[in-house]
Design an enzyme around this catalytic site. Structure first.
Site, PDB file in Angstrom:
ATOM      1  N   CYS A   1      -1.318  -4.407  -9.967  1.00 22.30           N
ATOM      2  CA  CYS A   1      -1.343  -3.195  -9.134  1.00 22.30           C
ATOM      3  C   CYS A   1      -2.485  -2.336  -9.651  1.00 22.30           C
ATOM      4  O   CYS A   1      -2.428  -1.848 -10.794  1.00 22.30           O
ATOM      5  CB  CYS A   1      -0.003  -2.461  -9.243  1.00 22.30           C
TER       6      CYS A   1
ATOM      7  N   HIS B   1       3.508   6.913  -8.746  1.00 25.87           N
ATOM      8  CA  HIS B   1       3.840   5.963  -9.816  1.00 25.87           C
ATOM      9  C   HIS B   1       4.725   6.652 -10.843  1.00 25.87           C
ATOM     10  O   HIS B   1       4.484   7.819 -11.180  1.00 25.87           O
ATOM     11  CB  HIS B   1       2.568   5.465 -10.510  1.00 25.87           C
TER      12      HIS B   1
ATOM     13  N   GLY C   1      -1.615   1.302 -10.028  1.00 23.98           N
ATOM     14  CA  GLY C   1      -0.665   1.378 -11.139  1.00 23.98           C
ATOM     15  C   GLY C   1      -1.341   1.254 -12.486  1.00 23.98           C
ATOM     16  O   GLY C   1      -0.981   1.957 -13.443  1.00 23.98           O
TER      17      GLY C   1
ATOM     18  N   CYS D   1      -4.545   1.600  -2.444  1.00 20.94           N
ATOM     19  CA  CYS D   1      -4.297   0.268  -3.022  1.00 20.94           C
ATOM     20  C   CYS D   1      -5.549  -0.146  -3.796  1.00 20.94           C
ATOM     21  O   CYS D   1      -6.585  -0.424  -3.180  1.00 20.94           O
ATOM     22  CB  CYS D   1      -3.999  -0.738  -1.914  1.00 20.94           C
TER      23      CYS D   1
ATOM     24  N   GLU E   1       6.480  -2.911  -7.371  1.00 27.14           N
ATOM     25  CA  GLU E   1       5.790  -2.062  -6.408  1.00 27.14           C
ATOM     26  C   GLU E   1       6.739  -1.565  -5.308  1.00 27.14           C
ATOM     27  O   GLU E   1       7.579  -2.315  -4.801  1.00 27.14           O
ATOM     28  CB  GLU E   1       4.631  -2.811  -5.731  1.00 27.14           C
TER      29      GLU E   1
HETATM   30  N1  API Z   1       2.908  -0.637  -3.200  1.00 32.45           N
HETATM   31  C1  API Z   1       1.910   0.450  -3.205  1.00 32.45           C
HETATM   32  C2  API Z   1       0.662   0.062  -2.398  1.00 32.45           C
HETATM   33  C3  API Z   1      -0.109  -1.108  -3.015  1.00 32.45           C
HETATM   34  C4  API Z   1      -0.706  -0.723  -4.346  1.00 32.45           C
HETATM   35  C5  API Z   1      -1.169  -1.860  -5.233  1.00 32.45           C
HETATM   36  N2  API Z   1      -1.045  -3.186  -4.753  1.00 32.45           N
HETATM   37  C6  API Z   1      -2.550  -1.583  -5.814  1.00 32.45           C
HETATM   38  O1  API Z   1      -3.313  -2.536  -6.070  1.00 32.45           O
HETATM   39  O2  API Z   1      -2.827  -0.383  -6.089  1.00 32.45           O
HETATM   40  C7  API Z   1       2.540   1.736  -2.629  1.00 32.45           C
HETATM   41  O3  API Z   1       3.432   1.634  -1.769  1.00 32.45           O
HETATM   42  O4  API Z   1       2.085   2.812  -3.053  1.00 32.45           O
END
Ligand code: API
Length: 291
Positions: free
Chosen positions: A229, A170, A232, A77, A220
């Site tokens: 993100c 992603h 992302g 994250c 997400e």
């Molecule tokens: N939903 C993402 C985790 C949080 C990633 C995001 N909030 C960031 O800042 O990279 C997943 O399940 O891979």
């Protein structure tokens, strides 16, 4: 009976999490996934995109575990890493501004930037992007081949995407305007249970707008649409470079709903560097009556 948990709510460009510090004092959380669901609820809980635990590590300075709003645990994250870095620095859980944070996808190096002892931002070395199909993972095809471009057909429409892992999966779709992206159609369909993505995927929409900037929006995995993100944003820059829409080895401004990140894919190290803010919203005590 109930349990009380001290927490700090922080955000990286509006991507907010409830942070609990298991270094200063041990945390007794019988079910982390269930707690993540409860604290994330805006009506019956605190309200956030998920829960992040700051824990001792035997392979880095500190450890981060991150749980999405639905309770699923993620392997990385980016916005969370910047906030964990700020928290650990400001609470003197580390004794230097540059240190290692353990994640489920390996250690990440954090550098906290300060001016007159005030934290002004954080840079995270997000390590190398993972491009092999079977490692992202994306089902089908040649597992060792890079998923520079693939396609899927939903609702009778063909969509092309590029798949990149930053430790978490992603799928990036290039659009002419992120405001018009089919995020409400493709997000719920693809993010959590679509067979092409065996572990789900964060569904991102990218519009390169110059040689040094892109727009990016995201649905997400496990949390739905968020303001930003970090992983992302890194994946979107990597995908744009792979698609020859951006130059490698240049700082790229990524415009997200909640603000801007600076991302650079270093040609020498092949590492992706992400720099941006990390802000404290509030601290408090959460009373968990469910345990
Ligand atoms: N939903 C993402 C985790 C949080 C990633 C995001 N909030 C960031 O800042 O990279 C997943 O399940 O891979």
């Amino acid at each position: 009976m109930g349990k009380m948990y001290e927490f700090t709510k922080m955000h990286g460009l509006g991507n907010c999490y409830i942070y609990m510090d298991g270094i200063t004092r041990p945390l007794d959380i019988p079910d982390m996934a269930a707690l993540a669901r409860r604290v994330s609820d805006p009506a019956f809980g605190i309200g956030s995109d998920g829960l992040i635990l700051i824990l001792p590590s035997d392979r880095a300075d500190v450890k981060m575990r991150i749980f999405n709003k639905d309770g699923s645990e993620a392997k990385n994250c980016g916005n969370g890493l910047r906030c964990v870095a700020r928290y650990c620095f400001e609470h003197q859980l580390v004794d230097k501004p540059a240190f290692e944070i353990e994640t489920l996808s390996g250690n990440r190096h954090a550098t906290v930037h300060t001016e007159h002892s005030v934290v002004t931002g954080v840079t995270i070395d997000m390590d190398q992007p993972i491009l092999q199909r079977r490692l992202i993972p994306v089902a089908g095809g040649d597992g060792d081949r890079k998923v520079i471009r693939d396609k899927l057909t939903v609702f009778g429409t063909d969509y092309q995407f590029t798949a990149v892992s930053m430790g978490n999966p992603h799928a990036l779709f290039f659009v002419d305007d992120v405001a018009d992206a089919p995020i409400d159609q493709l997000g719920p369909l693809l993010a959590d249970t679509y067979p092409l993505f065996p572990e789900g995927a964060n569904i991102g929409f990218v519009h390169p707008i110059s040689e040094s900037a892109i727009d990016y929006r995201v649905w997400e995995r496990g949390s739905g649409i968020t303001q930003a993100c970090g992983t992302g944003a890194c994946a979107a820059v990597v995908a744009s470079i792979l698609e020859q829409r951006l130059p490698k080895d240049h700082p790229i401004t990524v415009h997200l709903a909640g603000g801007d990140l600076t991302v650079q894919w270093d040609a020498t190290t092949n590492h992706v560097l992400m720099t941006g803010s990390a802000e404290v919203i509030c601290t408090g005590t959460y009373y968990d009556s469910q345990v």
